[in-house]
Enzyme design. Structure first.
Site, PDB file in Angstrom:
ATOM      1  N   TYR A   1       0.810  -1.211   0.000  1.00 41.75           N
ATOM      2  CA  TYR A   1       0.000   0.000   0.000  1.00 41.75           C
ATOM      3  C   TYR A   1       0.846   1.265   0.000  1.00 41.75           C
ATOM      4  O   TYR A   1       0.390   2.327  -0.417  1.00 41.75           O
ATOM      5  CB  TYR A   1      -0.936   0.012   1.209  1.00 41.75           C
ATOM      6  CG  TYR A   1      -2.029  -1.032   1.165  1.00 41.75           C
ATOM      7  CD1 TYR A   1      -2.143  -1.916   0.108  1.00 41.75           C
ATOM      8  CD2 TYR A   1      -2.953  -1.148   2.190  1.00 41.75           C
ATOM      9  CE1 TYR A   1      -3.133  -2.868   0.074  1.00 41.75           C
ATOM     10  CE2 TYR A   1      -3.955  -2.102   2.167  1.00 41.75           C
ATOM     11  CZ  TYR A   1      -4.044  -2.960   1.104  1.00 41.75           C
ATOM     12  OH  TYR A   1      -5.030  -3.909   1.058  1.00 41.75           O
TER      13      TYR A   1
ATOM     14  N   LYS B   1       3.980 -15.307   3.612  1.00 40.55           N
ATOM     15  CA  LYS B   1       4.089 -16.173   2.432  1.00 40.55           C
ATOM     16  C   LYS B   1       5.569 -16.449   2.186  1.00 40.55           C
ATOM     17  O   LYS B   1       6.125 -16.200   1.113  1.00 40.55           O
ATOM     18  CB  LYS B   1       3.431 -15.503   1.217  1.00 40.55           C
ATOM     19  CG  LYS B   1       3.238 -16.416   0.018  1.00 40.55           C
ATOM     20  CD  LYS B   1       2.322 -17.586   0.293  1.00 40.55           C
ATOM     21  CE  LYS B   1       2.112 -18.407  -0.980  1.00 40.55           C
ATOM     22  NZ  LYS B   1       1.428 -19.692  -0.705  1.00 40.55           N
TER      23      LYS B   1
ATOM     24  N   ASP C   1      -2.322 -18.361   2.574  1.00 34.83           N
ATOM     25  CA  ASP C   1      -3.368 -19.125   1.902  1.00 34.83           C
ATOM     26  C   ASP C   1      -3.939 -20.199   2.829  1.00 34.83           C
ATOM     27  O   ASP C   1      -5.155 -20.420   2.873  1.00 34.83           O
ATOM     28  CB  ASP C   1      -2.852 -19.738   0.599  1.00 34.83           C
ATOM     29  CG  ASP C   1      -1.473 -20.354   0.713  1.00 34.83           C
ATOM     30  OD1 ASP C   1      -0.838 -20.219   1.782  1.00 34.83           O
ATOM     31  OD2 ASP C   1      -1.018 -20.970  -0.266  1.00 34.83           O
TER      32      ASP C   1
ATOM     33  N   ASP D   1      -5.411  -6.914   5.748  1.00 38.25           N
ATOM     34  CA  ASP D   1      -6.632  -6.322   5.203  1.00 38.25           C
ATOM     35  C   ASP D   1      -7.600  -7.417   4.771  1.00 38.25           C
ATOM     36  O   ASP D   1      -8.788  -7.413   5.115  1.00 38.25           O
ATOM     37  CB  ASP D   1      -6.254  -5.431   4.015  1.00 38.25           C
ATOM     38  CG  ASP D   1      -7.405  -4.542   3.544  1.00 38.25           C
ATOM     39  OD1 ASP D   1      -8.508  -4.641   4.110  1.00 38.25           O
ATOM     40  OD2 ASP D   1      -7.196  -3.762   2.612  1.00 38.25           O
TER      41      ASP D   1
END
Length: 365
Positions: A141, A189, A221, A245
């Site tokens: 972001y 990740k 995930d 988020d």
């Protein structure tokens, strides 16, 4: 104590739910013998219409001079055609960056009275109580370079974190876990992203400072699945900006309505508080908005900026009692109003306020 609070009600249902939240907040402060000084300023779409910018200079100055900022919501369909840099949401991002809060606290909890609202089975969500600690000032972001090159048909963003940015948000997560069930789940990740490898290694180092708190790591995930299958297996979840988020919004199904969820952004010069839901322009002004998320956000103001834990708990208990007594806003009735009392936004605020007043009177006596 005296709390100087800036209120930026914003757009859509923001003013409606903020009015009820501030009313309950003021009641709790007065009942405890404290003083609440409120200043109101514009942000978002209403500021664009009036001031030509989503974050007027006077709003930012007032925010920096306050003890805390309470935001309603920003956004509206009429602003979607504007360039991203001057949309209502840009004002919120600018405010977050200026206040410096790097840790966004987003609870996801199951009220027993609302388990039927969740698309998950009651036996799955019952007793779930997760606190997401989302890093808020780094990652995709805010990372640079970033660009959408329309001539070449390419776009790119940069996911970037420093060791220091990860350390500070991880410490917040571990400190909060010490006051809860003493477990932290760090989400990344790391099997694909170098940024996540830095994240995992750094969180692991920070964990050594908190030997009383258990640490586990999850890939994002897998975590998305585990939240739905076993939400009761998690206590404090710490993760980077984008993953936080997405996961915290996903976890809203545990509660059954975005209108129930509060949030706080801490760690900077001034803490920022806002309910999780958006501006919902389609129901604005109709008395349909659920103010409970905003009211619970007021409890976070008391806890994290005023240090008034007893008053914060009184507000949270009042919300639970109101639900136990069968009071609902339309989003919580879900078309099944049998045995329930459906209230408008204002009526729900009045019900919580009356219940909180009784609790505080007994508590202080």
């Amino acid at each position: 104590m005296k709390l100087k609070l800036l209120v930026t009600a914003g757009d859509g249902i923001g003013p409606e739910v903020t009015r009820e939240a501030v009313s309950v907040l003021r009641l709790a402060m007065i009942a405890g013998g404290h003083e609440l000084a409120i200043e109101e300023k514009r942000i978002g779409g209403v500021a664009i219409d009036t001031d030509g910018t989503p974050l007027p200079a006077e709003t930012l100055a007032a925010a920096l001079a306050s003890d805390a900022v309470f935001l309603g919501a920003v956004g509206g369909n009429q602003y979607n055609a504007l360039p991203p840099s001057i949309r209502p949401e840009a004002g919120l991002l600018q405010l977050r960056a200026a206040l410096g809060g790097f840790a966004n606290l987003r609870p996801a909890f199951a009220f027993e009275e609302l388990t039927v609202n969740s698309p998950l089975r009651p036996e799955v969500v019952s007793g779930a109580d997760i606190l997401f600690v989302r890093e808020l000032l780094g990652g995709l972001y805010f990372g640079a370079p970033r660009e959408w090159n329309k001539l070449t048909g390419e776009a790119w963003n940069t996911m970037r974190y420093t060791n220091e940015e990860v350390v500070r948000v991880a410490r917040v997560a571990f400190q909060l876990a010490q006051k809860r069930r003493k477990k932290v789940t760090s989400v990344d990740k790391a099997n694909v992203l170098e940024v996540s490898q830095l994240w995992r290694a750094t969180v692991t180092e920070v964990a050594k400072e908190f030997p009383d708190v258990a640490l586990e790591h999850q890939y994002v995930d897998a975590m998305a699945m585990h939240i739905m299958n076993n939400p009761r297996g998690y206590d404090v979840v710490v993760t980077e900006n984008l993953f936080g988020d997405i996961l915290s919004d996903e976890a809203a199904v545990i509660t059954g309505s975005l209108g129930m969820l509060p949030s706080a952004t801490i760690g900077g010069s001034v803490n920022l508080y806002e309910p999780v839901h958006g501006s919902a322009p389609d129901i604005a002004g109709k008395g349909l908005a659920n103010p409970l998320g905003a009211i619970l956000t007021g409890a976070l103001v008391l806890r994290h900026s005023a240090g008034l834990e007893a008053e914060a708990v009184a507000i949270e208990t009042a919300v639970r009692k109101v639900l136990q007594e069968g009071f609902r806003t339309p989003d919580l009735a879900r078309g099944n109003s049998q045995g329930l009392k459906i209230l408008t936004t204002t009526e729900m605020g009045e019900q919580v306020r009356a219940t909180a007043a009784k609790l505080l009177s007994t508590q202080l006596a």
